[in-house]
Every structure is written in C-alpha cells, then in structure tokens.
Design a protein around this motif. Structure first.
Motif, PDB file in Angstrom:
ATOM      1  N   GLU A  47       0.830  -1.206   0.000  1.00  0.00           N
ATOM      2  CA  GLU A  47       0.000   0.000   0.000  1.00  0.00           C
ATOM      3  C   GLU A  47       0.867   1.259   0.000  1.00  0.00           C
ATOM      4  N   ILE A  48       1.972   1.200   0.720  1.00  0.00           N
ATOM      5  CA  ILE A  48       2.878   2.343   0.752  1.00  0.00           C
ATOM      6  C   ILE A  48       3.418   2.628  -0.641  1.00  0.00           C
ATOM      7  N   ARG A  49       3.795   1.601  -1.365  1.00  0.00           N
ATOM      8  CA  ARG A  49       4.335   1.794  -2.714  1.00  0.00           C
ATOM      9  C   ARG A  49       3.288   2.343  -3.668  1.00  0.00           C
ATOM     10  N   GLU A  50       2.034   1.975  -3.461  1.00  0.00           N
ATOM     11  CA  GLU A  50       0.960   2.552  -4.273  1.00  0.00           C
ATOM     12  C   GLU A  50       0.843   4.051  -4.002  1.00  0.00           C
ATOM     13  N   ARG A  51       0.977   4.443  -2.744  1.00  0.00           N
ATOM     14  CA  ARG A  51       0.955   5.871  -2.396  1.00  0.00           C
ATOM     15  C   ARG A  51       2.138   6.596  -3.018  1.00  0.00           C
ATOM     16  N   LEU A  52       3.288   5.957  -2.992  1.00  0.00           N
ATOM     17  CA  LEU A  52       4.476   6.570  -3.591  1.00  0.00           C
ATOM     18  C   LEU A  52       4.319   6.733  -5.096  1.00  0.00           C
ATOM     19  N   ASP A  53       3.693   5.761  -5.733  1.00  0.00           N
ATOM     20  CA  ASP A  53       3.464   5.867  -7.179  1.00  0.00           C
ATOM     21  C   ASP A  53       2.538   7.034  -7.501  1.00  0.00           C
ATOM     22  N   ARG A  54       1.500   7.213  -6.686  1.00  0.00           N
ATOM     23  CA  ARG A  54       0.594   8.352  -6.895  1.00  0.00           C
ATOM     24  C   ARG A  54       1.325   9.671  -6.677  1.00  0.00           C
ATOM     25  N   LEU A  55       2.180   9.709  -5.656  1.00  0.00           N
ATOM     26  CA  LEU A  55       2.944  10.920  -5.393  1.00  0.00           C
ATOM     27  C   LEU A  55       3.929  11.221  -6.520  1.00  0.00           C
ATOM     28  N   THR A  56       4.469  10.186  -7.136  1.00  0.00           N
ATOM     29  CA  THR A  56       5.365  10.395  -8.274  1.00  0.00           C
ATOM     30  C   THR A  56       4.647  11.144  -9.380  1.00  0.00           C
ATOM     31  N   THR A  57       3.431  10.717  -9.688  1.00  0.00           N
ATOM     32  CA  THR A  57       2.642  11.384 -10.719  1.00  0.00           C
ATOM     33  C   THR A  57       2.341  12.830 -10.334  1.00  0.00           C
ATOM     34  N   ASP A  58       1.927  13.034  -9.085  1.00  0.00           N
ATOM     35  CA  ASP A  58       1.593  14.393  -8.627  1.00  0.00           C
ATOM     36  C   ASP A  58       2.824  15.299  -8.633  1.00  0.00           C
ATOM     37  N   LEU A  59       3.957  14.778  -8.213  1.00  0.00           N
ATOM     38  CA  LEU A  59       5.184  15.576  -8.187  1.00  0.00           C
ATOM     39  C   LEU A  59       5.631  15.949  -9.594  1.00  0.00           C
ATOM     40  N   LEU A  60       5.527  15.012 -10.522  1.00  0.00           N
ATOM     41  CA  LEU A  60       5.889  15.319 -11.908  1.00  0.00           C
ATOM     42  C   LEU A  60       4.971  16.392 -12.486  1.00  0.00           C
ATOM     43  N   ASP A  61       3.694  16.299 -12.192  1.00  0.00           N
ATOM     44  CA  ASP A  61       2.752  17.322 -12.664  1.00  0.00           C
ATOM     45  C   ASP A  61       3.121  18.692 -12.099  1.00  0.00           C
ATOM     46  N   GLU A  62       3.532  18.728 -10.836  1.00  0.00           N
ATOM     47  CA  GLU A  62       3.891  19.998 -10.208  1.00  0.00           C
ATOM     48  C   GLU A  62       5.229  20.514 -10.742  1.00  0.00           C
ATOM     49  N   LEU A  63       6.143  19.619 -11.053  1.00  0.00           N
ATOM     50  CA  LEU A  63       7.391  20.040 -11.698  1.00  0.00           C
ATOM     51  C   LEU A  63       7.098  20.699 -13.041  1.00  0.00           C
ATOM     52  N   LYS A  64       6.155  20.149 -13.761  1.00  0.00           N
ATOM     53  CA  LYS A  64       5.766  20.731 -15.056  1.00  0.00           C
ATOM     54  C   LYS A  64       5.109  22.089 -14.845  1.00  0.00           C
ATOM     55  N   ALA A  65       4.232  22.188 -13.861  1.00  0.00           N
ATOM     56  CA  ALA A  65       3.506  23.434 -13.623  1.00  0.00           C
ATOM     57  C   ALA A  65       4.437  24.564 -13.196  1.00  0.00           C
ATOM     58  N   THR A  66       5.557  24.217 -12.571  1.00  0.00           N
ATOM     59  CA  THR A  66       6.488  25.237 -12.069  1.00  0.00           C
ATOM     60  C   THR A  66       7.758  25.326 -12.911  1.00  0.00           C
ATOM     61  N   GLU A  67       7.740  24.741 -14.072  1.00  0.00           N
ATOM     62  CA  GLU A  67       8.949  24.639 -14.892  1.00  0.00           C
ATOM     63  C   GLU A  67       9.570  26.004 -15.189  1.00  0.00           C
TER      64      GLU A  67
END
Length: 220
Positions: A150-170
């Motif tokens: 379950e922890i790894r599933e949360r980390l996978d979701r956070l990976t997607t969210d972090l990448l989206d935020e990296l794009k938004a703040t590029e």
C-alpha cells in the motif's frame, strides 16, 4: 570591456539581493508562522496536519513533505524485520519510470531523475534516522506495521503528482533568483507549520536540492 565589467557588477548585485531576500525569508517566515501556528502533538517525524506551504512553490514543497511522511511509514514497515533500507533495484525502477513519464510531459528526463533521486535519498535519511531513534528508545518504536504494498501505491501516486507539479512550475524553476526566493518561502513556512524536527528538516533540504534547475538551491 566596459560592458563586461558592468555585466559582472549587475550579476553581483542580483546575487547579493537574492541572498539577502533568502536570508530574511528563512528567518522571518518560520518565526511568524510558528507564533501563529496552533500547538499540536508531535508524532514520529514531527507530523502535523496543517495548511499548504506558502508561495508559488508551496504545492510542490507540500508534496515533497508528504513523500517524506511516507518515508516514516516505510521505516515503520521495515523496522525489526530483515527488509533493508537500501533497495537499489526498486530505486532504479522508480527512476526509469520517472524518466519515461517526464519525457511524456515535456520535462527534461535527467532533471526529473535528479529531483527524484533526491526524494529517494531524503527518504533513506528519514528511515535511517528513525531506525537509530527507535533502537535507542524502544518505547518510541511503532506498534503497528504498515503494509509495504500500500505504501508503494501511495508513492506511485505521489510520483505522478510531483511530476505534474514540476511541469507546472517549470518556468519559475528555471529562474535561479526567483526560484531560490520562492523555495525559501515554501521551505521556511513548511518547517514552521509542520514543526519539522532536525531529522526531517535535513531530509527536506536534501529533497529540494534540485528544485531550482539551474540554481541548485537548498532549504533547511
């Protein structure tokens, strides 16, 4: 020649102003927010449920801290077992996934991988620190063991969210002075609002090392 001299003077003045702004932010923001923040009990790792960090990099910093909190749960799931903190195979899988997803978003894959390597390193810093704390003080050790799947599933979701935020703040992150100031604002406010302990402040500094693409700024 005169133009080069004037350019060097301009760069020096800009750097000096940025340093002063960052220093003022790091001192003033945490003090002000600490005074205003409601008191709450500190869980292992200094967790509190509080508002998002301030500034244009606040959402990104908030996600970084959320990932650090998951590191607490990873530590709790592994402590007292044969599961090692270091997992090179899993780390490489994460970084390859990051490169692929970053390219699809139009982000530089290696910049994204450098950012996520910092997240992995910061998480291991948290895990090692908590292992040491719980070994020295068994009464503080977790009494439940979170499920690692379950922890790894949360980390996978956070990976997607972090990448989206990296794009938004590029665009912001490519401007060293503006990024450094905004990162200091976000990190300083987060440190105060989350009441981060020394271990987690250190981890936050590691995790934000490559936020500013050209600035290599840190927050502590």
């Amino acid at each position: 020649m005169r133009q080069m001299v004037r350019l060097r003077h301009t760069v020096h003045r800009t750097t000096t102003v940025a340093a002063l702004l960052v220093g003022t932010t790091l001192v003033a923001v945490p003090q002000a927010l600490a005074a205003a923040a409601p008191a709450s009990a500190e869980a292992p790792g200094g967790r509190t449920a509080t508002a998002e960090p301030l500034g244009r990099l606040g959402p990104l910093t908030g996600l970084v801290i959320e990932r650090l909190r998951v590191g607490d749960d990873v530590a709790a799931s592994k402590f007292g077992t044969d599961s090692p903190i270091e997992d090179p195979v899993r780390e490489q899988q994460v970084l390859e996934q990051v490169r692929t997803k970053a390219a699809a978003l139009g982000l530089d894959p290696e910049d994204a991988a450098a950012f996520f390597q910092d997240q992995i390193t910061a998480s291991k810093t948290v895990q090692k620190g908590l292992f040491a704390r719980w070994t020295a003080h068994p009464e503080e050790a977790p009494t439940t063991r979170p499920d690692l799947t379950e922890i790894r599933e949360r980390l996978d979701r956070l990976t997607t969210d972090l990448l989206d935020e990296l794009k938004a703040t590029e665009a912001l992150r490519a401007k060293p002075v503006a990024c450094t100031v905004q990162l200091a604002l976000a990190g300083g406010s987060a440190t105060a609002r989350e009441r981060l302990d020394t271990l987690h402040r250190q981890a936050l500094g590691t995790a934000t090392h490559h936020v500013c693409v050209t600035g290599r700024a840190t927050v502590s």
